[in-house]
Design a protein around this motif. Structure first.
Motif, PDB file in Angstrom:
ATOM      1  N   GLN A   1      24.810  40.342  34.762  1.00  0.00           N
ATOM      2  CA  GLN A   1      25.818  41.139  34.126  1.00  0.00           C
ATOM      3  C   GLN A   1      26.811  40.719  33.512  1.00  0.00           C
ATOM      4  OE1 GLN A   1      26.503  43.147  38.023  1.00  0.00           O
ATOM      5  NE2 GLN A   1      25.261  44.837  37.511  1.00  0.00           N
ATOM      6  N   LEU A   2      27.431  39.416  33.912  1.00  0.00           N
ATOM      7  CA  LEU A   2      28.372  38.753  33.168  1.00  0.00           C
ATOM      8  C   LEU A   2      27.749  38.425  31.701  1.00  0.00           C
ATOM      9  CD1 LEU A   2      30.993  36.719  33.053  1.00  0.00           C
ATOM     10  CD2 LEU A   2      29.509  35.027  33.944  1.00  0.00           C
ATOM     11  N   TYR A   3      26.576  37.814  31.681  1.00  0.00           N
ATOM     12  CA  TYR A   3      25.846  37.608  30.433  1.00  0.00           C
ATOM     13  C   TYR A   3      26.352  38.960  29.466  1.00  0.00           C
ATOM     14  CZ  TYR A   3      22.329  36.509  27.092  1.00  0.00           C
ATOM     15  OH  TYR A   3      21.687  36.363  25.852  1.00  0.00           O
ATOM     16  N   ARG A   4      25.874  39.968  29.938  1.00  0.00           N
ATOM     17  CA  ARG A   4      25.835  41.234  29.114  1.00  0.00           C
ATOM     18  C   ARG A   4      27.150  41.577  28.754  1.00  0.00           C
ATOM     19  NH1 ARG A   4      21.823  45.439  32.233  1.00  0.00           N
ATOM     20  NH2 ARG A   4      22.830  46.877  31.113  1.00  0.00           N
ATOM     21  N   LEU A   5      28.208  41.275  29.397  1.00  0.00           N
ATOM     22  CA  LEU A   5      29.679  41.394  29.142  1.00  0.00           C
ATOM     23  C   LEU A   5      30.060  40.505  28.018  1.00  0.00           C
ATOM     24  CD1 LEU A   5      31.146  42.484  32.666  1.00  0.00           C
ATOM     25  CD2 LEU A   5      30.494  44.081  30.728  1.00  0.00           C
ATOM     26  N   ILE A   6      29.753  39.320  28.121  1.00  0.00           N
ATOM     27  CA  ILE A   6      30.230  38.368  27.281  1.00  0.00           C
ATOM     28  C   ILE A   6      29.348  38.315  26.002  1.00  0.00           C
ATOM     29  CG2 ILE A   6      31.520  36.887  29.019  1.00  0.00           C
ATOM     30  CD1 ILE A   6      29.063  34.871  28.781  1.00  0.00           C
ATOM     31  N   THR A   7      28.420  38.569  26.051  1.00  0.00           N
ATOM     32  CA  THR A   7      27.797  38.862  24.665  1.00  0.00           C
ATOM     33  C   THR A   7      28.208  40.059  23.963  1.00  0.00           C
ATOM     34  OG1 THR A   7      25.927  39.921  26.004  1.00  0.00           O
ATOM     35  CG2 THR A   7      25.305  37.788  25.064  1.00  0.00           C
ATOM     36  N   GLN A   8      29.027  40.961  24.530  1.00  0.00           N
ATOM     37  CA  GLN A   8      29.562  42.222  23.829  1.00  0.00           C
ATOM     38  C   GLN A   8      30.961  41.796  23.641  1.00  0.00           C
ATOM     39  OE1 GLN A   8      28.517  45.947  24.544  1.00  0.00           O
ATOM     40  NE2 GLN A   8      27.533  45.763  26.469  1.00  0.00           N
ATOM     41  N   ALA A   9      31.571  40.800  24.289  1.00  0.00           N
ATOM     42  CA  ALA A   9      33.005  40.709  23.993  1.00  0.00           C
ATOM     43  C   ALA A   9      33.200  39.000  23.860  1.00  0.00           C
ATOM     44  CB  ALA A   9      33.666  40.967  25.408  1.00  0.00           C
ATOM     45  N   PRO A  10      32.742  38.233  22.844  1.00  0.00           N
ATOM     46  CA  PRO A  10      32.680  37.102  22.524  1.00  0.00           C
ATOM     47  C   PRO A  10      34.325  36.780  22.141  1.00  0.00           C
ATOM     48  CG  PRO A  10      31.688  38.252  20.507  1.00  0.00           C
ATOM     49  CD  PRO A  10      31.960  38.965  21.682  1.00  0.00           C
ATOM     50  N   GLN A  11      34.994  37.674  21.846  1.00  0.00           N
ATOM     51  CA  GLN A  11      36.624  37.485  21.428  1.00  0.00           C
ATOM     52  C   GLN A  11      37.435  37.102  22.735  1.00  0.00           C
ATOM     53  OE1 GLN A  11      35.243  40.330  21.845  1.00  0.00           O
ATOM     54  NE2 GLN A  11      36.568  41.821  22.897  1.00  0.00           N
ATOM     55  N   LEU A  12      36.946  37.007  23.927  1.00  0.00           N
ATOM     56  CA  LEU A  12      37.717  36.856  25.217  1.00  0.00           C
ATOM     57  C   LEU A  12      38.317  35.473  25.131  1.00  0.00           C
ATOM     58  CD1 LEU A  12      35.295  38.197  27.972  1.00  0.00           C
ATOM     59  CD2 LEU A  12      37.565  39.400  26.923  1.00  0.00           C
ATOM     60  N   THR A  13      39.517  35.474  25.616  1.00  0.00           N
ATOM     61  CA  THR A  13      40.349  34.204  25.632  1.00  0.00           C
ATOM     62  C   THR A  13      40.415  33.767  26.933  1.00  0.00           C
ATOM     63  OG1 THR A  13      42.282  35.334  25.682  1.00  0.00           O
ATOM     64  CG2 THR A  13      41.605  34.650  23.754  1.00  0.00           C
ATOM     65  N   HIS A  14      40.343  34.780  27.844  1.00  0.00           N
ATOM     66  CA  HIS A  14      40.609  34.658  29.406  1.00  0.00           C
ATOM     67  C   HIS A  14      39.451  35.208  30.035  1.00  0.00           C
ATOM     68  CE1 HIS A  14      44.568  33.527  28.168  1.00  0.00           C
ATOM     69  NE2 HIS A  14      44.940  33.362  29.108  1.00  0.00           N
ATOM     70  N   LEU A  15      38.600  34.747  30.962  1.00  0.00           N
ATOM     71  CA  LEU A  15      37.402  35.150  31.438  1.00  0.00           C
ATOM     72  C   LEU A  15      37.387  34.752  32.869  1.00  0.00           C
ATOM     73  CD1 LEU A  15      34.541  36.575  31.389  1.00  0.00           C
ATOM     74  CD2 LEU A  15      33.450  34.293  30.797  1.00  0.00           C
ATOM     75  N   GLY A  16      37.066  35.854  33.860  1.00  0.00           N
ATOM     76  CA  GLY A  16      36.754  35.398  35.355  1.00  0.00           C
ATOM     77  C   GLY A  16      35.432  35.805  35.366  1.00  0.00           C
ATOM     78  N   THR A  17      34.617  34.745  35.833  1.00  0.00           N
ATOM     79  CA  THR A  17      33.318  35.108  35.752  1.00  0.00           C
ATOM     80  C   THR A  17      32.598  35.957  36.902  1.00  0.00           C
ATOM     81  OG1 THR A  17      32.783  33.061  37.243  1.00  0.00           O
ATOM     82  CG2 THR A  17      32.873  32.738  34.718  1.00  0.00           C
ATOM     83  N   GLY A  18      33.298  36.366  37.838  1.00  0.00           N
ATOM     84  CA  GLY A  18      32.729  37.140  38.987  1.00  0.00           C
ATOM     85  C   GLY A  18      32.018  36.117  40.152  1.00  0.00           C
ATOM     86  N   SER A  19      30.504  36.462  40.293  1.00  0.00           N
ATOM     87  CA  SER A  19      30.178  35.517  41.181  1.00  0.00           C
ATOM     88  C   SER A  19      29.647  34.277  40.886  1.00  0.00           C
ATOM     89  CB  SER A  19      29.156  36.588  41.791  1.00  0.00           C
ATOM     90  OG  SER A  19      27.844  36.229  41.378  1.00  0.00           O
ATOM     91  N   PHE A  20      28.899  34.314  39.573  1.00  0.00           N
ATOM     92  CA  PHE A  20      28.361  33.176  39.217  1.00  0.00           C
ATOM     93  C   PHE A  20      27.464  32.733  39.803  1.00  0.00           C
ATOM     94  CE2 PHE A  20      28.709  31.006  35.016  1.00  0.00           C
ATOM     95  CZ  PHE A  20      28.472  30.006  35.245  1.00  0.00           C
ATOM     96  N   GLY A  21      26.654  33.478  40.764  1.00  0.00           N
ATOM     97  CA  GLY A  21      25.736  32.966  41.759  1.00  0.00           C
ATOM     98  C   GLY A  21      24.325  33.299  41.248  1.00  0.00           C
TER      99      GLY A  21
END
Lengths: 184, 622
Positions: free
Chosen positions: B273-293
């Motif tokens: 799910q994180l993957y889906r979000l960051i591919t839609q928002a590559p302009q992010l400067t600050h990211l909290g990745t969630g579980s990353f599990g």
């Protein structure tokens, strides 16, 4: 002065002990000892009252649970407790199967448990391990990729060594499986 | 030139009792500026001066004062004379209330009438560690009620350690049409219904940050309440939420938030799910990745997503956090961003030294690093070797019990001191420490502003010499000339406090636990630390005489907290009587006891006297 460094409990006599039984047993205790390899030092209790100026006149209180100590927000404490001690997760694939699985090796106590779990997971029989002939009597052979990138037959090495070196599992089918059976 | 010479309490905004009294009277006598009064009268006059000759000057002043932003500068300006006081009050747009009980909402909103941004702090910090009984106070309700009437143009609210209800959030969302930023740090009392109100009604919302707050799950899918059109969202932080969010709503929200720069997900967001979000928002400067599990099952038909490419596409990423259930195999995915990172929070990731090394060796620009001590001294050595620009380091304990061997020690601290000479702020939990390492840090890191060392085993001496830790902390206050915040631990005698009092002239915040021998310890501090503003002490042998020795200073402080010390109610009462503008709260957390002992003393200056919302277990001494 009483030494500040207590003797460490790591003579590890178990390693040199001769015993009967399959390799991979007693890994629980070995795990505990292995976990001490990181730079840990023993507590030094002896030096609390050293006769220096202003030393406390009373002994330190009993080690009961103290409210709010150490000063870590309960929010952080709870978060850490929820995520258990780190598992050893490896991917498991099977030739021809559409899905990868991920399992936590720490959950299993040895090869027999692991193999049983794999059999259940992929609905197949793997058969018995034989040092010389591998997994004869089955067209499947469980293999793993180790730290050096080599593909090894599951069961060749002691269980705890397997746990630390296994990067991923692959259940091979057919002739490839037989090819690995000659012992690597 | 000072308006008054007597010692009277001044609030956060620099006003003294007398200033505000004058202002109150002046305001109540007339609301217009056209009253005729004795021109040119001196400091005794309570009436308005004839305004006309000063009108131009005041207008000029207002325009100039708009540029003054720092609180301290504004406080100083407000003390010059009445005219400047008025102009400053009219032009202050950011209001900071360091203690919600130091001033009433009515007083604050009466003086400052054109505020756009409010910051309010509530409970004292020790409340975070369950030392304060629940329902003590710090309610946002009276503040939001007052502001709803006084500040229709309010844009920003920042709250720390306040109790906020859903009703408060609803009122907020209804009262401020220009509302843009809501930041709640260590707050509680609200849930998803309150969030839904904010999301749904605050159409100009840019920032919604929930940081380490306790949020109730009311089964309201708050993320679905954001307006359907494009949002103005720049920052959405909810990593503290302990329950799942509606991912579909989240994904759609991110897709229609083109200005989104900060996104911190909670542990319910999976790695795919994180993957889906960051591919839609590559302009992010600050990211909290969630579980990353790791997940149980992954579709092998499509490969597992190319996480590394997704991260590589985020070319502006400077701050990473999250990793709540980290699967170390995924770590290589973040390698592409490591070289640009200035901030990395691994404090929820129980990774070992090897894992950390693989990441940290790339992080040459890192300025802020939070980690778990699972990385061991070895991990810290790797940090020291690479992160030459490090300004802030926090090392949290994975296992916070007293009787365990810790994986970090004086070795890690020494290494950091040698490698990271620009260090300004450190929080270090450990089970063993030596004076030598602390002294080394005091010499190698002269820019230290914050030094917080927590030796988890109470009363632990120097692990090598067996001496108290006095000399180490003494070196810190002696050598770190910029030090403003200090937290001490380990075996400490009064000598340590004599050092702090003698050399800690800039110290504003001091935390003490299980330390000291006699009243002299606290006396040294109260008599020597002229800039002390926040003092929190627990379980230390300081008593009435020490408490008395600070009377000259308490009006200059934001608060004093003393719990499980050697104080009596009688002594606290004496303080309350000696200092009428000090609110002296004696708090009892367990039942009734008839003796004179004081479990918790919490005292603070206030312009408006004792609060009216004190619960039963709080006694306000008078």
């Amino acid at each position: 002065m009483e030494n500040k460094v207590a003797f460490e409990n790591d003579l590890n006599l178990k390693d040199t002990e001769l015993r009967l039984g399959l390799p991979g047993r007693e890994e629980e205790e070995q795990k505990a000892l292995v976990s001490c390899k990181n730079n840990k030092r023993p507590l030094s209790e002896a030096s609390e009252d050293c006769g220096t100026k202003g030393s406390k006149e009373s002994a330190p209180p009993a080690k009961a649970k103290i409210v709010g100590w150490p000063p870590i927000r309960s929010y952080r404490k709870n978060s850490l407790q929820e995520s258990d001690a780190s598992g050893i997760y490896v991917k498991v694939s099977m030739d021809g199967a559409p899905y990868l699985r991920k399992i936590d090796l720490k959950v299993y106590n040895g090869y027999s448990e692991l193999l049983k779990a794999l059999e259940n997971m992929f609905k197949l029989t793997i058969g018995q391990y034989n040092e010389r002939e591998g997994y004869k009597g089955s067209e499947f052979a469980p293999t793993y990729e180790d730290k050096d990138g080599d593909w090894m037959l599951v069961g060749d090495v002691p269980w705890d060594m397997f746990m630390t070196s296994c990067k991923r599992l692959r259940i091979m089918k057919g002739s490839e499986a037989r090819g690995l059976g000659c012992g690597v | 030139m000072r308006v008054n010479q007597v010692e009277v309490p001044r609030d956060e905004n620099g006003s003294s009792i007398l200033d505000l009294a004058r202002a109150d009277i002046a305001e109540s006598s007339t609301k217009t500026r056209n009253c005729a009064a004795c021109p040119g009268s001196g400091s005794g006059s309570m009436e308005f001066q004839s305004p006309y000759p000063d009108q131009v000057l005041e207008n000029v002043l207002e325009n100039v004062l708009h540029f003054l932003t720092a609180r301290r500068d504004r406080n100083a300006a407000s003390l010059v004379c009445k005219s400047w006081y008025r102009a400053e009050a009219l032009t202050r747009s950011e209001l900071f209330i360091g203690n919600c009980y130091a001033v009433s909402p009515r007083r604050a909103t009466s003086r400052f009438t054109r505020v756009r941004s409010v910051a309010i702090k509530g409970k004292p910090r020790f409340a975070d560690f369950d030392l304060m009984p629940i329902n003590w106070g710090a309610l946002f309700s009276p503040w939001v009620a007052a502001m709803a009437k006084a500040y229709p143009w309010l844009e920003k609210v920042y709250l720390k350690r306040m109790t906020v209800t859903d009703e408060d959030l609803v009122l907020l969302s209804e009262s401020f049409p220009c509302f843009k930023e809501l930041v709640l740090v260590c707050c509680d009392g609200f849930g998803t219904s309150g969030l839904a109100a904010v999301a749904g009604r605050c159409r100009q919302l840019r920032v919604l940050d929930l940081v380490e707050s306790e949020v109730d799950d009311d089964d309201v899918e708050w993320l679905s309440y954001f307006p359907e059109s494009q949002t103005h969202l720049e920052s959405l932080v909810f990593d503290c939420l302990q329950f799942a969010v509606n991912f579909d709503a989240l994904e759609k929200l991110v897709a229609r938030s083109p200005s989104l720069k900060k996104l911190r997900l909670n542990g319910s967001v999976t790695t795919p799910q994180l993957y889906r979000l960051i591919t839609q928002a590559p302009q992010l400067t600050h990211l909290g990745t969630g579980s990353f599990g790791a997940l149980e099952a992954v579709a092998a038909g499509d490969q597992e997503p190319d996480y590394a490419s997704a991260f590589a596409a985020c070319k502006s990423l400077v701050c990473l956090s999250g990793f709540r259930e980290i699967f170390p195999d995924y770590l290589p995915a973040i390698y592409p961003v490591c070289t640009s990172l200035t901030s990395l929070n691994f404090s929820y990731a129980n990774i070992n030294a090897e894992h950390l090394k693989s990441v940290i060796c790339l992080c040459h620009k890192l300025q802020t690093l939070w980690v778990l001590d699972s990385i061991c001294d070895e991990g810290l050595q790797a940090v020291a070797a690479t992160c030459k620009d490090l300004r802030e380091l926090r090392v949290f304990p994975e296992n916070p019990n007293e009787d365990v061997e810790g994986p970090v020690s004086e070795v890690g601290l020494q290494a950091i001191s040698e490698g990271c000479n620009k260090l300004q702020s450190i929080l270090y939990f450990c089970q063993r420490m030596t004076n030598a390492a602390v002294v080394a840090m005091s010499k190698n890191c002269p820019d230290l502003v914050v030094f917080r060392l927590c030796i988890i085993g109470r009363y632990r001496p120097d692990a090598v010499t067996g001496e108290p830790m006095d000399e180490g902390f003494g070196a810190i206050v002696m050598n770190c000339k910029k030090l403003t915040r200090l937290a001490v631990s380990g075996l400490l005698t009064d000598r340590a406090f004599s050092y702090i009092g003698k050399y800690g002239k800039l110290v504003r915040t001091l935390s003490v636990a299980f330390a000291g021998d006699t009243d002299m310890g606290l006396k040294y501090v109260l008599e020597g630390c002229h800039n002390l503003q926040k003092l929190e002490i627990r379980d230390s042998p300081f008593g009435n005489e020490a408490l008395h020795s600070g009377l000259h200073h308490y009006y200059n402080m934001r608060f004093v907290w003393m719990s499980s010390c050697k104080l009596t109610r009688h002594a606290c009462q004496e303080v309350a009587r000696a200092l009428p503008h000090l609110v002296v709260e004696v708090i009892r957390s367990q039942g009734e006891r008839n003796d004179d002992s004081v479990e918790i003393l919490y005292m603070y200056r206030s312009l408006d006297g004792p609060r009216s919302d004190a619960p039963q277990f709080v006694t306000i001494m008078q």
